[in-house]
Design a protein around this motif. Structure first.
Motif, PDB file in Angstrom:
ATOM      1  N   ALA A 153       0.826  -1.208   0.000  1.00 21.19           N
ATOM      2  CA  ALA A 153       0.000   0.000   0.000  1.00 21.19           C
ATOM      3  C   ALA A 153       0.861   1.260   0.000  1.00 21.19           C
ATOM      4  N   PHE A 154       1.947   1.234   0.748  1.00 16.92           N
ATOM      5  CA  PHE A 154       2.845   2.385   0.807  1.00 16.92           C
ATOM      6  C   PHE A 154       3.422   2.697  -0.566  1.00 16.92           C
ATOM      7  N   LEU A 155       3.943   1.680  -1.229  1.00 10.79           N
ATOM      8  CA  LEU A 155       4.567   1.882  -2.538  1.00 10.79           C
ATOM      9  C   LEU A 155       3.549   2.351  -3.567  1.00 10.79           C
ATOM     10  N   GLN A 156       2.365   1.754  -3.561  1.00 15.22           N
ATOM     11  CA  GLN A 156       1.341   2.130  -4.530  1.00 15.22           C
ATOM     12  C   GLN A 156       0.858   3.563  -4.315  1.00 15.22           C
ATOM     13  N   ALA A 157       0.619   3.927  -3.047  1.00 10.91           N
ATOM     14  CA  ALA A 157       0.140   5.280  -2.756  1.00 10.91           C
ATOM     15  C   ALA A 157       1.206   6.319  -3.110  1.00 10.91           C
ATOM     16  N   HIS A 158       2.459   6.040  -2.757  1.00 11.07           N
ATOM     17  CA  HIS A 158       3.527   6.986  -3.085  1.00 11.07           C
ATOM     18  C   HIS A 158       3.704   7.119  -4.591  1.00 11.07           C
ATOM     19  N   LYS A 159       3.580   5.995  -5.305  1.00 13.19           N
ATOM     20  CA  LYS A 159       3.674   6.055  -6.763  1.00 13.19           C
ATOM     21  C   LYS A 159       2.536   6.877  -7.337  1.00 13.19           C
ATOM     22  N   THR A 161       1.079   9.463  -5.938  1.00 11.14           N
ATOM     23  CA  THR A 161       1.358  10.898  -5.755  1.00 11.14           C
ATOM     24  C   THR A 161       2.351  11.424  -6.793  1.00 11.14           C
ATOM     25  N   GLN A 162       3.222  10.553  -7.278  1.00 10.08           N
ATOM     26  CA  GLN A 162       4.204  10.968  -8.280  1.00 10.08           C
ATOM     27  C   GLN A 162       3.597  11.106  -9.670  1.00 10.08           C
ATOM     28  N   GLN A 163       2.387  10.578  -9.856  1.00 10.94           N
ATOM     29  CA  GLN A 163       1.738  10.648 -11.161  1.00 10.94           C
ATOM     30  C   GLN A 163       0.777  11.832 -11.269  1.00 10.94           C
ATOM     31  N   ILE A 164       0.702  12.659 -10.227  1.00 10.49           N
ATOM     32  CA  ILE A 164      -0.178  13.823 -10.263  1.00 10.49           C
ATOM     33  C   ILE A 164       0.329  14.815 -11.313  1.00 10.49           C
ATOM     34  N   ASP A 165      -0.589  15.393 -12.060  1.00 12.69           N
ATOM     35  CA  ASP A 165      -0.244  16.351 -13.109  1.00 12.69           C
ATOM     36  C   ASP A 165       0.471  17.563 -12.505  1.00 12.69           C
ATOM     37  N   PRO A 189      -7.303  12.851  -4.077  1.00 14.32           N
ATOM     38  CA  PRO A 189      -8.223  12.336  -5.102  1.00 14.32           C
ATOM     39  C   PRO A 189      -7.510  11.738  -6.305  1.00 14.32           C
ATOM     40  N   GLY A 190      -6.404  12.351  -6.724  1.00 18.08           N
ATOM     41  CA  GLY A 190      -5.684  11.843  -7.881  1.00 18.08           C
ATOM     42  C   GLY A 190      -4.988  10.519  -7.638  1.00 18.08           C
ATOM     43  N   SER A 191      -4.707  10.216  -6.380  1.00 16.35           N
ATOM     44  CA  SER A 191      -4.004   8.974  -6.045  1.00 16.35           C
ATOM     45  C   SER A 191      -4.947   7.828  -5.689  1.00 16.35           C
ATOM     46  N   LEU A 192      -6.233   8.102  -5.615  1.00 12.00           N
ATOM     47  CA  LEU A 192      -7.183   7.062  -5.200  1.00 12.00           C
ATOM     48  C   LEU A 192      -7.153   5.817  -6.085  1.00 12.00           C
ATOM     49  N   PRO A 193      -7.021   5.956  -7.424  1.00 12.41           N
ATOM     50  CA  PRO A 193      -6.936   4.717  -8.225  1.00 12.41           C
ATOM     51  C   PRO A 193      -5.768   3.829  -7.826  1.00 12.41           C
ATOM     52  N   TRP A 194      -4.640   4.422  -7.443  1.00  4.60           N
ATOM     53  CA  TRP A 194      -3.487   3.639  -7.012  1.00  4.60           C
ATOM     54  C   TRP A 194      -3.742   3.002  -5.656  1.00  4.60           C
ATOM     55  N   VAL A 195      -4.445   3.733  -4.782  1.00  6.04           N
ATOM     56  CA  VAL A 195      -4.773   3.185  -3.465  1.00  6.04           C
ATOM     57  C   VAL A 195      -5.706   1.988  -3.604  1.00  6.04           C
TER      58      VAL A 195
END
Length: 265
Positions: A153-159, A161-165, A189-195
């Protein structure tokens, strides 16, 4: 005065929407029946050895016996608690920490090599240490499941945040938004799909953590049941445990799908 006719949208009949779902479900049940039928036929005609593969009718009898004496529900309940609690702790804490790391790029750079190293270590290798630290009870199995799911979960959520426009972040900055405002209104909101993607992955990882812990040391649980039945060469009971774990995974997948729908506001 000109007359304006407004067309009222008509709701599609439910039967047309539900029919494809029922048809797919029917195909799924037919596939399951075909697999079980081929398995049973292979045993009956001597193509498969029952002491190697088990027997579907024997598995069904084992299901009935273990349901009748309550042992299956007891094992299912124990493993279910370990999986669900470990899943919730690891997924929520990992997602929160991964998202919050966006607020401090410096800490993200400091922790980067440690994250990569920890992710590269087989999580199952940590199980003996965790059992020594937390004991032989349910706590150690929860801890194993929580640690494994936390990392994912940590890696996915952090990844995420790095994909935010970046243009959107700069726009918010130009409007005078503070970091916490950008974090709440854009990053989360932008990271929810990764979460949500991490939640789906963690269904399997939580099961792995709990079952591995039960393999190493336990007196109850589906993992213990599978391990003990395998030691006794009772393959029918082994399949009972495996199918029960599959059912648990499907139930958790339904819950994750429900969560995903709720998050789509």
């Amino acid at each position: 005065m000109a007359r304006i006719d407004m067309a009222i949208p008509q709701e599609r009949p439910k039967s047309k929407r539900t029919y494809p779902k029922m048809r797919i479900l029917g195909y799924q049940l037919l596939l399951l029946a075909a697999i079980l039928g081929a398995w049973e036929a292979g045993i009956r005609f001597g193509f498969l050895e029952p002491y190697v593969y088990g027997v579907p009718s024997g598995v069904a009898n084992a299901f009935v016996t273990q349901i009748a004496d309550g042992s299956l529900f007891r094992h299912f309940w124990v493993t279910g608690q370990e999986v669900v609690i470990g899943f919730l702790i690891g997924s929520s804490a990992g997602s929160l920490c991964g998202l919050l790391l966006w607020l401090s790029p410096t800490w993200a750079k400091i922790l980067h090599p440690y994250i990569i190293a920890l992710n590269g270590v087989p999580k199952i290798a940590l199980a003996p240490l965790i059992i020594v630290w937390f004991g032989l009870g349910m706590e150690s199995k929860i801890a194993i499941a929580a640690i494994i799911t936390f990392i994912v979960a940590f890696l996915q959520a952090h990844k995420g945040t790095q994909q935010i426009d970046g243009d959107l972040i700069r726009l918010m900055q130009s409007l005078g938004a503070r970091p916490l405002q950008m974090f709440r209104m854009v990053v989360v909101p932008g990271s929810l799909p990764w979460v949500v993607s991490a939640l789906r992955l963690n269904v399997g990882f939580a099961l792995i953590g709990a079952v591995v812990g039960e393999y190493i040391s336990a007196e109850e649980g589906l993992g213990h049941q599978v391990y003990y039945a395998g030691q006794m060469y009772d393959l029918n009971s082994v399949w009972v445990g495996i199918f029960s774990l599959m059912a648990m995974a499907l139930l958790l997948e339904v819950v994750v799908t429900w969560i995903e729908k709720k998050l789509k506001w």
